[in-house]
Write an enzyme that holds these catalytic residues in place. Structure first.
Site, PDB file in Angstrom:
ATOM      1  N   ASN A 212       0.855  -1.190   0.000  1.00 43.61           N
ATOM      2  CA  ASN A 212       0.000   0.000   0.000  1.00 43.61           C
ATOM      3  C   ASN A 212       0.890   1.239   0.000  1.00 43.61           C
ATOM      4  OD1 ASN A 212       0.556   0.680   2.929  1.00 43.61           O
ATOM      5  ND2 ASN A 212      -0.353  -1.361   3.148  1.00 43.61           N
ATOM      6  N   ASP A 213       0.296   2.413   0.102  1.00 40.26           N
ATOM      7  CA  ASP A 213       1.053   3.660  -0.061  1.00 40.26           C
ATOM      8  C   ASP A 213       1.667   4.199   1.227  1.00 40.26           C
ATOM      9  OD1 ASP A 213       0.676   3.930  -2.814  1.00 40.26           O
ATOM     10  OD2 ASP A 213      -1.301   4.834  -2.538  1.00 40.26           O
TER      11      ASP A 213
END
Length: 400
Positions: A212-213
């Site tokens: 994910n970011d």
């Protein structure tokens, strides 16, 4: 920790004096109020005017230069000092400090101050290894002074050896840690804080993965804030950020690795902060070789990862458990639901769709949800500032 602190930098006559100028600048940038005292030998390498301009204070060089009839200058400076940093500490000043010799402004003030002392030896390797120097260093350690280990590298004499002055960043970090160590009124002194940070990685094959970011910045700011409040901090990190000083860092990749490291430290923790963005799913099968492209679609089957926060919620006894909720809509609703399902003591929720909040940003905007409390809205601010507010709320709940 350095904000508003009175730091006196005692500069003695070694070639590394030029680095001391940069150190003064770093202390000031960190918020300290800095004054400088120099030996006559030090002034042969760098003029006092350099330090005067950097510190915006008169530089002390002469014990008998008494400008204020109401104060004895070396006693006044000694009493003013909250942290004494001797840099570069030559063999000469080490001998004087070890044997109580006070014959110039630097040695006299150091004799009079009761502030914590950080001593940074820097000299030729042969001088450093001389039995007299080593004996003096042991004597100073027995006094409770903090001695930094010199670096190894290219010396002024033109050859490699031990005796180089550490870089100013490293010295500033050591000063920061010394202030934490010697401060008795920090609210998390003696407490254990466990923090997770970063976005976990679930491998598909050796070159591909699910993630994910999350950058880990919020978790790292929380770890640093807990450290500055006196806690012993363990940071379980799936981030590539530089390790914060004074924190025990355990690097992981996957959710299961993170769970194992967190649970190994869970029982001893007083506060647990799950700031990591843990992958909800992982591939059922991980290829041990790179998967080759084919002419047909492929399907990757996923299975659920362990719910670390929920597991901690079931097992907690003394721990104050803080979870994070990264949402894109209905932030308060989902955060309240997560608080109940995970049996957490606090959920810090944020809308990651906002431009100045959430993943990969230096700022954040959060809502703090607690049982039987009204939501607390914290407007956009640096993650450092928000980390301090989160920990203060936790401290208030624990009545530390």
């Amino acid at each position: 920790m350095l904000t508003g602190k009175h730091v006196t930098v005692f500069v003695t006559g070694g070639i590394a004096v030029y680095k001391a100028a940069d150190l003064v600048r770093k202390f000031i940038k960190a918020g300290a109020i800095v004054r400088v005292a120099m030996t006559e030998s030090a002034t042969k390498f760098v003029q006092p005017l350099t330090f005067q301009i950097l510190s915006r204070h008169e530089v002390y060089t002469d014990t008998f230069d008494e400008k204020d009839p109401n104060n004895v200058s070396h006693i006044h400076l000694a009493d003013w000092t909250e942290l004494a940093v001797v840099v570069p500490a030559t063999s000469n000043i080490l001998a004087k400090m070890a044997h109580g010799i006070a014959d110039n402004m630097v040695s006299t003030t150091l004799m009079a101050t009761t502030a914590p002392r950080l001593i940074v030896p820097a000299m030729n390797q042969n001088m450093l290894e001389n039995l007299a120097t080593q004996a003096n260093l042991e004597t100073l350690r027995s006094f409770g002074y903090t001695i930094m280990e010199p670096d190894t590298g290219f010396l002024a004499e033109g050859y490699e050896g031990k005796g180089r002055m550490p870089e100013p960043d490293k010295i500033a970090e050591a000063a920061h840690q010394l202030l934490i160590k010697t401060s008795s009124d920090l609210p998390l002194k003696g407490k254990n804080v466990l923090v997770s940070a970063g976005g976990t990685i679930e491998r598909i094959d050796p070159v591909r993965y699910i993630t994910n970011d999350s950058s880990g910045k919020m978790g790292y700011r929380l770890a640093e804030a807990a450290r500055d409040l006196g806690a012993m901090v363990t940071l379980v990190s799936a981030s590539k950020l530089e390790h914060p000083f004074g924190v025990t860092v355990k690097e992981v990749q996957s959710a299961r690795e993170m769970q194992a490291e967190l649970m190994a430290s869970f029982d001893e923790a007083n506060i647990v902060i799950m700031a990591a963005a843990v992958s909800d799913y992982r591939p059922v099968n991980q290829a041990d070789r790179k998967m080759k492209k084919t002419d047909t679609d492929i399907q990757i089957n996923l299975e659920e990862n362990p719910d670390i926060l929920a597991t901690m919620g079931q097992l907690k006894n003394k721990q104050f458990l803080i979870g994070f909720a990264a949402e894109t809509n209905d932030v308060e609703k989902y955060a309240l639901d997560k608080l109940k399902r995970k049996q957490a003591d606090m959920i810090v929720a944020n809308d990651v769709s906002k431009a100045d909040a959430g993943f990969n940003k230096d700022t954040n905007e959060v809502i703090i949800i607690q049982p039987n409390h009204k939501p607390i809205h914290i407007d956009t601010d640096t993650k450092e500032a928000i980390a301090k507010e989160i920990l203060q709320i936790a401290i208030n709940n624990l009545k530390l």
